[in-house]
Scaffold this motif. Structure first.
Motif, PDB file in Angstrom:
ATOM      1  N   VAL A 159      29.842  57.615  -8.694  1.00 19.45           N
ATOM      2  CA  VAL A 159      31.111  56.848  -9.749  1.00 19.45           C
ATOM      3  C   VAL A 159      30.475  56.099 -10.819  1.00 19.45           C
ATOM      4  CG1 VAL A 159      32.758  56.887  -7.873  1.00 19.45           C
ATOM      5  CG2 VAL A 159      31.437  55.007  -8.243  1.00 19.45           C
ATOM      6  N   ASP A 160      28.923  55.653 -10.646  1.00 19.05           N
ATOM      7  CA  ASP A 160      28.379  55.004 -11.748  1.00 19.05           C
ATOM      8  C   ASP A 160      28.003  56.125 -12.791  1.00 19.05           C
ATOM      9  OD1 ASP A 160      28.184  52.716 -10.421  1.00 19.05           O
ATOM     10  OD2 ASP A 160      26.306  53.112  -9.611  1.00 19.05           O
ATOM     11  N   ARG A 161      27.916  57.486 -12.568  1.00 25.30           N
ATOM     12  CA  ARG A 161      27.755  58.343 -13.685  1.00 25.30           C
ATOM     13  C   ARG A 161      28.809  59.307 -14.096  1.00 25.30           C
ATOM     14  NH1 ARG A 161      23.741  57.947  -9.603  1.00 25.30           N
ATOM     15  NH2 ARG A 161      21.663  57.689 -10.210  1.00 25.30           N
ATOM     16  N   ILE A 162      29.868  59.204 -13.373  1.00 23.06           N
ATOM     17  CA  ILE A 162      30.971  60.012 -13.803  1.00 23.06           C
ATOM     18  C   ILE A 162      32.281  59.489 -13.786  1.00 23.06           C
ATOM     19  CG2 ILE A 162      29.624  62.188 -13.304  1.00 23.06           C
ATOM     20  CD1 ILE A 162      31.449  62.788 -10.794  1.00 23.06           C
ATOM     21  N   ASP A 163      33.259  60.187 -14.192  1.00 26.93           N
ATOM     22  CA  ASP A 163      34.629  59.573 -13.981  1.00 26.93           C
ATOM     23  C   ASP A 163      35.164  59.315 -12.466  1.00 26.93           C
ATOM     24  OD1 ASP A 163      37.629  58.999 -14.101  1.00 26.93           O
ATOM     25  OD2 ASP A 163      37.951  60.345 -15.436  1.00 26.93           O
ATOM     26  N   PRO A 164      35.129  58.324 -12.212  1.00 26.00           N
ATOM     27  CA  PRO A 164      35.256  57.733 -10.770  1.00 26.00           C
ATOM     28  C   PRO A 164      36.499  58.700 -10.166  1.00 26.00           C
ATOM     29  CG  PRO A 164      35.137  55.843 -11.984  1.00 26.00           C
ATOM     30  CD  PRO A 164      35.094  56.977 -12.824  1.00 26.00           C
ATOM     31  N   ARG A 165      37.644  59.073 -11.048  1.00 21.31           N
ATOM     32  CA  ARG A 165      38.790  59.789 -10.556  1.00 21.31           C
ATOM     33  C   ARG A 165      38.532  61.158 -10.207  1.00 21.31           C
ATOM     34  NH1 ARG A 165      42.591  60.335 -15.280  1.00 21.31           N
ATOM     35  NH2 ARG A 165      40.705  61.621 -16.169  1.00 21.31           N
ATOM     36  N   ARG A 166      37.305  61.814 -10.369  1.00 19.74           N
ATOM     37  CA  ARG A 166      36.848  62.895  -9.814  1.00 19.74           C
ATOM     38  C   ARG A 166      36.560  63.100  -8.680  1.00 19.74           C
ATOM     39  NH1 ARG A 166      33.047  65.124 -14.560  1.00 19.74           N
ATOM     40  NH2 ARG A 166      32.621  66.823 -13.188  1.00 19.74           N
ATOM     41  N   VAL A 167      35.762  61.750  -8.071  1.00 15.89           N
ATOM     42  CA  VAL A 167      35.114  61.764  -6.886  1.00 15.89           C
ATOM     43  C   VAL A 167      36.244  61.361  -5.941  1.00 15.89           C
ATOM     44  CG1 VAL A 167      33.587  60.116  -5.539  1.00 15.89           C
ATOM     45  CG2 VAL A 167      33.006  60.762  -7.618  1.00 15.89           C
ATOM     46  N   VAL A 168      37.299  60.554  -6.331  1.00 16.31           N
ATOM     47  CA  VAL A 168      38.391  60.185  -5.644  1.00 16.31           C
ATOM     48  C   VAL A 168      39.268  61.368  -5.250  1.00 16.31           C
ATOM     49  CG1 VAL A 168      40.516  58.814  -5.623  1.00 16.31           C
ATOM     50  CG2 VAL A 168      38.223  57.742  -6.429  1.00 16.31           C
ATOM     51  N   TRP A 169      39.686  62.301  -6.265  1.00 17.88           N
ATOM     52  CA  TRP A 169      40.416  63.075  -6.203  1.00 17.88           C
ATOM     53  C   TRP A 169      39.845  64.095  -5.068  1.00 17.88           C
ATOM     54  CZ3 TRP A 169      41.549  63.671 -11.860  1.00 17.88           C
ATOM     55  CH2 TRP A 169      42.494  62.916 -12.364  1.00 17.88           C
ATOM     56  N   PHE A 170      38.648  64.546  -5.173  1.00 16.86           N
ATOM     57  CA  PHE A 170      37.657  65.395  -4.237  1.00 16.86           C
ATOM     58  C   PHE A 170      37.826  64.822  -2.963  1.00 16.86           C
ATOM     59  CE2 PHE A 170      33.772  66.001  -1.927  1.00 16.86           C
ATOM     60  CZ  PHE A 170      33.696  67.014  -1.809  1.00 16.86           C
ATOM     61  N   GLY A 171      37.785  63.553  -2.660  1.00  9.28           N
ATOM     62  CA  GLY A 171      37.668  62.935  -1.316  1.00  9.28           C
ATOM     63  C   GLY A 171      38.947  62.753  -0.503  1.00  9.28           C
ATOM     64  N   ILE A 172      40.210  62.500  -1.442  1.00 10.78           N
ATOM     65  CA  ILE A 172      41.313  62.473  -0.856  1.00 10.78           C
ATOM     66  C   ILE A 172      41.898  64.177  -0.581  1.00 10.78           C
ATOM     67  CG2 ILE A 172      43.850  62.338  -0.997  1.00 10.78           C
ATOM     68  CD1 ILE A 172      43.122  59.801  -2.855  1.00 10.78           C
TER      69      ILE A 172
END
Length: 497
Positions: A320-333
């Motif tokens: 999340v320091d490098r890319i849009d945090p939303r992409r990480v969050v959506w993947f995780g959920i």
């Protein structure tokens, strides 16, 4: 992150781990404590409830305490109080003293997470917030999972007093290191405590959590034992919100929720956190009531999930320091939804523990990619004095999420048990856990079906959380140290965006 930031993060992680372990470490010890103090189960449950209520009652004061006294001073004082409470709990001479000293533990522990997060995030610029949140998230995510396992081992090998006394040497080490390494800060504002706000928020939160904790006793959330305290709690919290909008210096500045990132992040965490903490209490019931194994065995079954979560959260928070945090969050959920769906589908009387552990590992991947990335995204752009209020809002919301999720799961599971297994005689989970072997084998199919169907509730909360997270504002990599930050005055335009 420089060396000092890493050292401080390690101290904060140790403090948070002790607090989170103490949320669940006593669960497996309740029967032993009931026997030792010659009391009943409902009274002994207050050993857990008193701690949770104290956490919720004081946590909202964190932002004011930081502004008034300085974050480092507040943290060390709170950690000292937690260690004193742990010592006294380990020396308790009757059930009343144990409950009182557990409350003392909670009064200290309630400050540690929001104050610690503020200290940590003030040490790094936004480029490294994700990495720092990875350190802080490790104990937050694995503590509740490891608690029952550690509790079972300590109770069986040493005795119940060790559940609390183990905090003493760890806490003393953390205090000494904190005094040596924490930045010397003083309060930035000499403003008085908002007593009116405190007298609305602290008992309001405690009453709501207490009412919710009673909901699972009979599987009916509409009983007076639930509705009266919960209703009073909601009423006091509503009055607190109203006061916040009219006060120049409220106890907790909810006006920060005008920031879309913080508002959506807090709402997403409430739903995802409720699902996660709700699911945490379901599997141990399955292992004990359906399979007839111990609480320690249930904890060991969840070790893989805890370890996976710990590893993945380090990767996800750096992303999340490098890319849009939303992409990480959506993947995780999304991964967590898949894991929860599998648990609902495959759980039966004879489901392989290997399969359950595998699903748990998958869930660890999802949860590890969700919680701390959401918090990082929610706090993006919040700096200075607003940071303390932002972290307090998120951590307080997380406590409510845990209470709501656990209460909802316990209520539904108890209702399913009572309706599908007549031999329980409306005794709910307590009766299911106390069934003799022969009767348990006869009841196992109905109990297993009830557990599997309860996961549908947590699955629904996850799906709702995913829907809310779609409204997180778009953002790229974290800004560098020279990037201008938004001020509190920019909240209105941020909310509109």
């Amino acid at each position: 992150m420089n060396r000092l930031a890493k050292q401080v993060a390690a101290i904060l992680a140790l403090g948070t781990l002790m607090v989170m372990l103490d949320v669940t470490v006593t669960v497996v010890a309740i029967p032993r404590l009931t026997e030792s103090f010659d009391t009943n189960l409902s009274t002994m449950q207050w050993v857990t409830t008193a701690y949770a209520l104290a956490l919720v009652a004081v946590m909202p004061m964190a932002a004011w305490a930081i502004a008034r006294f300085g974050a480092g001073r507040v943290y060390i004082t709170a950690l000292t109080l937690f260690v004193v409470g742990s010592t006294l709990a380990g020396l308790a001479w009757n059930v009343e003293s144990l409950i009182a000293f557990r409350a003392v533990q909670g009064l200290g522990g309630g400050f540690l997470q929001p104050v610690g997060m503020t200290i940590a995030l003030q040490l790094v610029d936004e480029r490294h917030r994700g990495k720092m949140m990875g350190w802080l998230g490790l104990p937050l995510m694995i503590g509740p999972v490891l608690g029952p396992t550690l509790g079972g081992v300590l109770v069986d090998s040493v005795g119940w007093r060790s559940l609390f006394l183990i905090n003493v040497p760890l806490g003393i080490v953390a205090i000494v290191l904190a005094v040596k390494l924490f930045p010397r800060t003083t309060g930035s504002e000499r403003r008085p405590l908002d007593w009116a706000g405190l007298l609305l928020l602290a008992p309001g939160g405690a009453l709501l959590v207490f009412g919710l904790s009673r909901a699972g006793d009979h599987g009916d959330p509409l009983t007076p034992q639930v509705l009266v305290p919960s209703g009073l709690g909601v009423g006091l919290l509503a009055l607190f919100v109203l006061r916040t909008t009219r006060s120049a210096r409220p106890l907790l500045d909810l006006r920060l929720l005008r920031r879309r990132s913080l508002a959506v992040g807090a709402a997403s965490m409430l739903l995802v956190g409720g699902a996660y903490f709700g699911s945490m209490m379901i599997l141990p019931i399955y292992v004990q009531a359906v399979r007839g194994d111990s609480a320690t065995a249930a904890g060991l079954l969840m070790i893989g999930q805890a370890l996976t979560t710990g590893v993945v959260v380090q990767i996800a928070t750096r992303l999340v320091d490098r890319i849009d945090p939303r992409r990480v969050v959506w993947f995780g959920i999304g991964i967590t939804v898949v894991a929860m769906s599998l648990m609902t589908s495959v759980l039966a009387v004879d489901t392989s523990y290997v399969a359950i552990a595998g699903i748990g590992i998958l869930m660890g991947v999802g949860i590890g990619s969700t919680f701390m990335p959401i918090m990082t995204a929610a706090l993006r752009g919040i700096t200075g004095p607003d940071l303390a209020s932002g972290t307090t809002i998120l951590t307080t919301g997380n406590q409510f999420a845990a209470a709501i999720g656990a209460a909802a799961s316990a209520t539904l599971l108890t209702a399913y048990f009572n309706s599908r297994v007549p031999m329980l005689d409306d005794g709910g989970m307590a009766a299911a856990l106390g069934l003799p072997t022969v009767e348990r084998l006869l009841a196992a199919p109905g109990l297993a079906g009830a557990v599997a169907d309860t996961y549908v509730l947590t699955l629904g909360m996850l799906v709702a959380g995913f829907g809310v997270s779609l409204f997180l504002p778009k953002s790229g990599a974290a800004p560098g140290p020279d990037t201008p930050q938004k001020s509190t005055q920019a909240m209105a335009s941020d909310a509109a965006g």
